[in-house]
Scaffold this active site. Structure first.
Site, PDB file in Angstrom:
ATOM      1  N   ARG A 259      95.502  54.963 -45.881  1.00 48.07           N
ATOM      2  CA  ARG A 259      94.048  55.349 -46.589  1.00 48.07           C
ATOM      3  C   ARG A 259      93.634  54.243 -47.276  1.00 48.07           C
ATOM      4  O   ARG A 259      94.129  53.278 -47.832  1.00 48.07           O
ATOM      5  CB  ARG A 259      94.428  56.450 -47.422  1.00 48.07           C
ATOM      6  CG  ARG A 259      95.325  56.361 -48.493  1.00 48.07           C
ATOM      7  CD  ARG A 259      94.711  55.843 -49.922  1.00 48.07           C
ATOM      8  NE  ARG A 259      95.630  55.870 -50.995  1.00 48.07           N
ATOM      9  CZ  ARG A 259      95.355  55.137 -51.836  1.00 48.07           C
ATOM     10  NH1 ARG A 259      94.752  53.934 -51.942  1.00 48.07           N
ATOM     11  NH2 ARG A 259      96.259  55.115 -52.920  1.00 48.07           N
ATOM     12  N   GLU A 359      89.643  61.813 -56.294  1.00 44.52           N
ATOM     13  CA  GLU A 359      89.966  60.968 -57.417  1.00 44.52           C
ATOM     14  C   GLU A 359      88.804  59.763 -57.340  1.00 44.52           C
ATOM     15  O   GLU A 359      88.134  59.379 -58.188  1.00 44.52           O
ATOM     16  CB  GLU A 359      91.275  60.225 -57.054  1.00 44.52           C
ATOM     17  CG  GLU A 359      91.379  59.097 -58.188  1.00 44.52           C
ATOM     18  CD  GLU A 359      92.818  58.459 -58.118  1.00 44.52           C
ATOM     19  OE1 GLU A 359      93.823  59.197 -57.987  1.00 44.52           O
ATOM     20  OE2 GLU A 359      92.990  57.407 -58.149  1.00 44.52           O
ATOM     21  N   ARG A 363      87.898  58.947 -49.733  1.00 40.52           N
ATOM     22  CA  ARG A 363      89.253  58.588 -49.418  1.00 40.52           C
ATOM     23  C   ARG A 363      89.183  58.706 -47.798  1.00 40.52           C
ATOM     24  O   ARG A 363      89.027  59.899 -47.406  1.00 40.52           O
ATOM     25  CB  ARG A 363      90.260  59.376 -49.875  1.00 40.52           C
ATOM     26  CG  ARG A 363      90.772  59.003 -51.183  1.00 40.52           C
ATOM     27  CD  ARG A 363      91.377  57.686 -51.508  1.00 40.52           C
ATOM     28  NE  ARG A 363      91.210  57.234 -52.998  1.00 40.52           N
ATOM     29  CZ  ARG A 363      92.728  57.383 -53.531  1.00 40.52           C
ATOM     30  NH1 ARG A 363      93.717  58.215 -52.998  1.00 40.52           N
ATOM     31  NH2 ARG A 363      92.784  56.937 -54.882  1.00 40.52           N
ATOM     32  N   CYS A 405      90.782  54.386 -60.122  1.00 43.43           N
ATOM     33  CA  CYS A 405      92.250  53.968 -60.831  1.00 43.43           C
ATOM     34  C   CYS A 405      92.296  52.302 -60.368  1.00 43.43           C
ATOM     35  O   CYS A 405      92.122  52.051 -59.394  1.00 43.43           O
ATOM     36  CB  CYS A 405      93.203  54.488 -60.150  1.00 43.43           C
ATOM     37  SG  CYS A 405      94.913  54.164 -61.102  1.00 43.43           S
ATOM     38  N   THR A 407      94.888  50.652 -60.079  1.00 42.54           N
ATOM     39  CA  THR A 407      95.715  50.340 -59.149  1.00 42.54           C
ATOM     40  C   THR A 407      95.399  50.314 -57.643  1.00 42.54           C
ATOM     41  O   THR A 407      96.269  49.693 -57.069  1.00 42.54           O
ATOM     42  CB  THR A 407      96.951  51.161 -59.223  1.00 42.54           C
ATOM     43  OG1 THR A 407      96.324  52.569 -59.015  1.00 42.54           O
ATOM     44  CG2 THR A 407      97.538  51.405 -60.460  1.00 42.54           C
ATOM     45  N   ARG A 414      96.530  51.835 -48.920  1.00 37.09           N
ATOM     46  CA  ARG A 414      97.761  52.306 -49.073  1.00 37.09           C
ATOM     47  C   ARG A 414      98.318  52.813 -47.918  1.00 37.09           C
ATOM     48  O   ARG A 414      97.825  53.801 -47.329  1.00 37.09           O
ATOM     49  CB  ARG A 414      97.811  53.558 -50.223  1.00 37.09           C
ATOM     50  CG  ARG A 414      99.387  53.593 -50.464  1.00 37.09           C
ATOM     51  CD  ARG A 414      99.788  54.619 -51.544  1.00 37.09           C
ATOM     52  NE  ARG A 414      99.637  56.012 -51.347  1.00 37.09           N
ATOM     53  CZ  ARG A 414     100.799  56.582 -50.833  1.00 37.09           C
ATOM     54  NH1 ARG A 414     102.023  56.071 -50.621  1.00 37.09           N
ATOM     55  NH2 ARG A 414     100.830  57.846 -50.493  1.00 37.09           N
ATOM     56  N   ARG A 442     107.588  57.014 -53.255  1.00 37.83           N
ATOM     57  CA  ARG A 442     107.063  58.132 -53.747  1.00 37.83           C
ATOM     58  C   ARG A 442     107.963  59.224 -53.151  1.00 37.83           C
ATOM     59  O   ARG A 442     108.617  59.317 -52.272  1.00 37.83           O
ATOM     60  CB  ARG A 442     105.673  58.476 -53.512  1.00 37.83           C
ATOM     61  CG  ARG A 442     104.740  57.468 -54.281  1.00 37.83           C
ATOM     62  CD  ARG A 442     102.969  57.846 -53.790  1.00 37.83           C
ATOM     63  NE  ARG A 442     102.424  56.882 -54.633  1.00 37.83           N
ATOM     64  CZ  ARG A 442     101.134  56.882 -54.563  1.00 37.83           C
ATOM     65  NH1 ARG A 442     100.379  57.820 -53.884  1.00 37.83           N
ATOM     66  NH2 ARG A 442     100.418  55.965 -55.216  1.00 37.83           N
ATOM     67  N   GLU A 447     102.168  61.175 -55.209  1.00 40.43           N
ATOM     68  CA  GLU A 447     102.306  60.639 -56.306  1.00 40.43           C
ATOM     69  C   GLU A 447     102.868  61.813 -57.254  1.00 40.43           C
ATOM     70  O   GLU A 447     102.373  62.679 -57.369  1.00 40.43           O
ATOM     71  CB  GLU A 447     101.146  60.098 -56.926  1.00 40.43           C
ATOM     72  CG  GLU A 447     101.368  58.723 -57.853  1.00 40.43           C
ATOM     73  CD  GLU A 447     100.352  57.888 -58.256  1.00 40.43           C
ATOM     74  OE1 GLU A 447      99.277  58.308 -58.137  1.00 40.43           O
ATOM     75  OE2 GLU A 447     100.719  56.881 -58.759  1.00 40.43           O
TER      76      GLU A 447
HETATM   77  N1  LIG Z   1     103.156  58.677 -44.157  1.00 41.54           N
HETATM   78  C1  LIG Z   1     102.791  60.069 -44.556  1.00 41.54           C
HETATM   79  N2  LIG Z   1     102.754  60.799 -43.497  1.00 41.54           N
HETATM   80  C2  LIG Z   1     102.434  62.130 -43.967  1.00 41.54           C
HETATM   81  N3  LIG Z   1     101.947  62.423 -44.915  1.00 41.54           N
HETATM   82  C3  LIG Z   1     101.521  61.507 -45.978  1.00 41.54           C
HETATM   83  C4  LIG Z   1     101.989  60.150 -45.910  1.00 41.54           C
HETATM   84  N4  LIG Z   1     101.831  59.414 -46.917  1.00 41.54           N
HETATM   85  C5  LIG Z   1     101.232  60.101 -47.538  1.00 41.54           C
HETATM   86  N5  LIG Z   1     101.037  61.362 -47.324  1.00 41.54           N
HETATM   87  C6  LIG Z   1     100.771  62.615 -47.922  1.00 41.54           C
HETATM   88  O1  LIG Z   1      99.310  62.416 -48.246  1.00 41.54           O
HETATM   89  C7  LIG Z   1      99.048  63.215 -49.332  1.00 41.54           C
HETATM   90  C8  LIG Z   1      98.395  62.386 -50.605  1.00 41.54           C
HETATM   91  O2  LIG Z   1      99.330  61.615 -51.094  1.00 41.54           O
HETATM   92  P1  LIG Z   1      99.340  60.860 -52.445  1.00 41.54           P
HETATM   93  O3  LIG Z   1      98.392  61.482 -53.346  1.00 41.54           O
HETATM   94  O4  LIG Z   1     100.625  60.381 -52.998  1.00 41.54           O
HETATM   95  O5  LIG Z   1      98.528  59.368 -51.899  1.00 41.54           O
HETATM   96  P2  LIG Z   1      97.092  58.754 -51.724  1.00 41.54           P
HETATM   97  O6  LIG Z   1      96.333  59.725 -51.024  1.00 41.54           O
HETATM   98  O7  LIG Z   1      97.332  57.508 -51.319  1.00 41.54           O
HETATM   99  O8  LIG Z   1      96.350  58.876 -53.276  1.00 41.54           O
HETATM  100  P3  LIG Z   1      96.848  58.191 -54.639  1.00 41.54           P
HETATM  101  O9  LIG Z   1      97.648  56.920 -54.367  1.00 41.54           O
HETATM  102  O10 LIG Z   1      95.920  57.833 -55.225  1.00 41.54           O
HETATM  103  O11 LIG Z   1      97.767  59.441 -55.238  1.00 41.54           O
HETATM  104  C9  LIG Z   1     100.431  63.947 -49.911  1.00 41.54           C
HETATM  105  O12 LIG Z   1     100.454  65.265 -49.316  1.00 41.54           O
HETATM  106  C10 LIG Z   1     101.355  62.851 -49.101  1.00 41.54           C
HETATM  107  O13 LIG Z   1     102.613  63.725 -48.727  1.00 41.54           O
END
Ligand SMILES: Nc1ncnc2c1ncn2[C@@H]1O[C@H](COP(=O)(O)OP(=O)(O)OP(=O)(O)O)[C@@H](O)[C@H]1O
Length: 494
Positions: A259, A359, A363, A405, A407, A414, A442, A447
């Site tokens: 993402r 956020e 995204r 954020c 980070t 990510r 995580r 997170e």
């Molecule tokens: N490799 C993956 N496969 C399936 N689902 C995933 C994977 N990585 C993250 N997710 C899912 O994506 C959703 C969002 O995760 P999370 O909020 O931790 O991360 P993010 O979208 O990167 O944002 P942030 O880092 O700002 O929290 C969660 O439901 C998480 O389980």
């Protein structure tokens, strides 16, 4: 009208009048106190958060000293003038002059002491009340109280606590960005959530510059990115996807997701967005998505407002949709007007998704079952290209793509896998191993969640100071190494 006051306006106004009537029975006593005790009426209008229990705030009590010095001076000179008229004869005049010299000397010494003792206060009073440095006195007070709360929180390990020194508070507490962000908006979440890892958010793009003395330290600590460093040019890795063949044949990696975050140029971030901003931005983004031509990426935008709880929960459980009610975001004032202006776009297969106004403004996500990182990246690159031609994004020359954020700054990428590594993850030094490989661990519901059934979410830790391609490679190389160690341990066990 301050943002915080919108809902609470009437309640606060009533409370204010109630308190006034109780404490200052006549208008004259109120005016007297207002003048000498520094009650700042404007500060009453708003507060409903951090100082919930503070009903009446003597914003700058020392203001009375600032006013008392000139008042005392005028008082003494007027007595002296009256005395002079009464005196007759040279002797009396000489005695008077002698007294006046004495009086003048004492007044000068008193004035100098007062100035020395109260200069810092008076400077603040001047700056706030004369609107020299924009921030209102009440916000300054909230910042000072927040700093005190952090200083008293001995168990707090956040980067905010580590880097917010008294000198930085004094330097930044009067500052305000053009869109109205203050240091309080930046630190609010970390002050409420003493268990936060970082604790700060940028209310708008300018905040990264206006509050740089704090942000730069946190950014350097988290990303190892110095104030003199610069984000490398964009390299999404479109021509290098073949470097990322599947990580395994399905034994360890369950799914892969990459993402990135984007913010729309010209708009502040969550805490400063109005309801209209949210709705306008949602329209802009959903219109842009309507024109996506790529067959695999084409999809539908689903606003959160109107979506049933059942659908929402199913999408969240399947890892497609963001969760509601993250306390870190809530305390950062990132959930105002929820669910208005929020939503999710996805294609039929739910392998290309865009979160709107969670956020970050956007995204952009590519995900699928298995470990074909190259395929996931290829889809993401096509998705980013399809969207960026329609909506302009905020990018800073030094910090790269700007996000709410710190980070996530820079590449904002990510890249993660959901992975089962029973032997490696059972090791006591699992977290340290991941740290050394620049990996973040995580739980599987995102997170601040825990692992379930031995499945972890493992991703690149760094997002700033490296290109999008390098961020994906960091995750790829690190996870490959972990899988090798797992295989080695399996070999030894057998
Ligand atoms: N490799 C993956 N496969 C399936 N689902 C995933 C994977 N990585 C993250 N997710 C899912 O994506 C959703 C969002 O995760 P999370 O909020 O931790 O991360 P993010 O979208 O990167 O944002 P942030 O880092 O700002 O929290 C969660 O439901 C998480 O389980």
């Amino acid at each position: 009208m301050p943002r915080d006051s919108i809902d609470a306006e009437n309640v606060q106004e009533q409370t204010f009048h109630g308190i006034l009537a109780e404490r200052f029975p006549t208008r004259l006593t109120f005016l007297f106190y207002r003048y000498f005790d520094g009650i700042d009426v404007t500060s009453f209008v708003c507060e409903r958060d951090f100082c919930e229990d503070v009903e009446l705030v003597y914003v700058f009590r020392p203001r009375c000293y600032g006013r008392a010095v000139p008042v005392a001076f005028l008082f003494s000179t007027s007595i002296a003038r009256a005395d002079m008229r009464a005196f007759k004869g040279v002797r009396e005049m000489a005695a008077f002059l002698k007294n006046k010299v004495l009086l003048g000397g004492l007044a000068a010494a008193g004035g100098a002491t007062a100035l020395y003792l109260f200069y810092p206060y008076n400077r603040e009073v001047y700056m706030t009340n004369m609107q020299q440095n924009e921030n209102d006195a009440f916000t300054v007070k909230k910042i000072e109280e927040a700093f005190q709360k952090l200083s008293d929180a001995k168990d707090c390990k956040s980067l905010l606590k580590k880097h917010l020194t008294k000198d930085i508070v004094d330097e930044l507490k009067f500052r305000k960005t053009k869109m109205g962000a203050t240091l309080y908006d930046v630190i609010r979440s970390g002050v409420f959530n003493l268990d936060a890892g970082v604790g700060v958010y940028a209310p708008d793009a300018e905040s990264y510059k206006t509050f740089a003395p704090l942000f730069d330290k946190i950014i350097e600590d988290y990303h190892g990115f110095k104030p003199t460093d610069k984000q490398p040019p964009v390299d999404l890795g479109a021509d290098k996807v073949s470097e990322f063949p599947p990580l395994d044949d399905g034994k360890y990696v369950l799914s892969t997701r990459i993402r990135c975050g984007r913010t729309l140029a010209g708009y502040p971030f969550n805490p400063l967005l109005t309801q209209d901003d949210y709705l306008i931005m949602e329209k802009k983004v959903s219109d842009a998505l309507l024109s996506v031509k790529d067959k695999e990426l084409k999809g539908t935008y689903y606003p959160l407002a109107g979506m049933t709880k059942e659908t929402q929960n199913k999408l969240i459980a399947d890892h497609f949709l963001f969760k509601e009610g993250d306390r870190h975001l809530q305390h950062a004032n990132a959930c105002n007007y929820w669910p208005k202006g929020r939503g999710i776009f996805h294609n039929n297969d739910k392998t290309f998704l865009i979160w709107v106004n969670e956020e970050d403004h956007m995204r952009i996500i590519s995900m699928q079952q298995g470990s074909d990182v190259g395929n996931v990246l290829d889809r993401l690159v096509r998705g980013i290209k399809a969207v960026e031609t329609k909506v302009p994004f905020s990018r800073d020359e030094r910090l790269g793509w700007l996000t709410f954020c710190p980070t996530n700054l820079g590449s904002t990428v990510r890249a993660s896998v959901h992975i089962k590594l029973p032997l490696v993850s059972a090791r006591k030094d699992f977290k340290e191993m991941c740290d050394e490989l620049n990996l973040q661990v995580r739980g599987i519901h995102g997170e601040h969640s825990d692992s379930e059934g031995g499945v972890y979410d493992i991703s690149n830790k760094a997002r700033l100071g490296l290109s999008e391609y390098q961020a994906v490679k960091q995750m790829y190389d690190g996870v490959k190494k972990l899988i090798d160690i797992e295989k080695e341990m399996e070999g030894k066990k057998n």
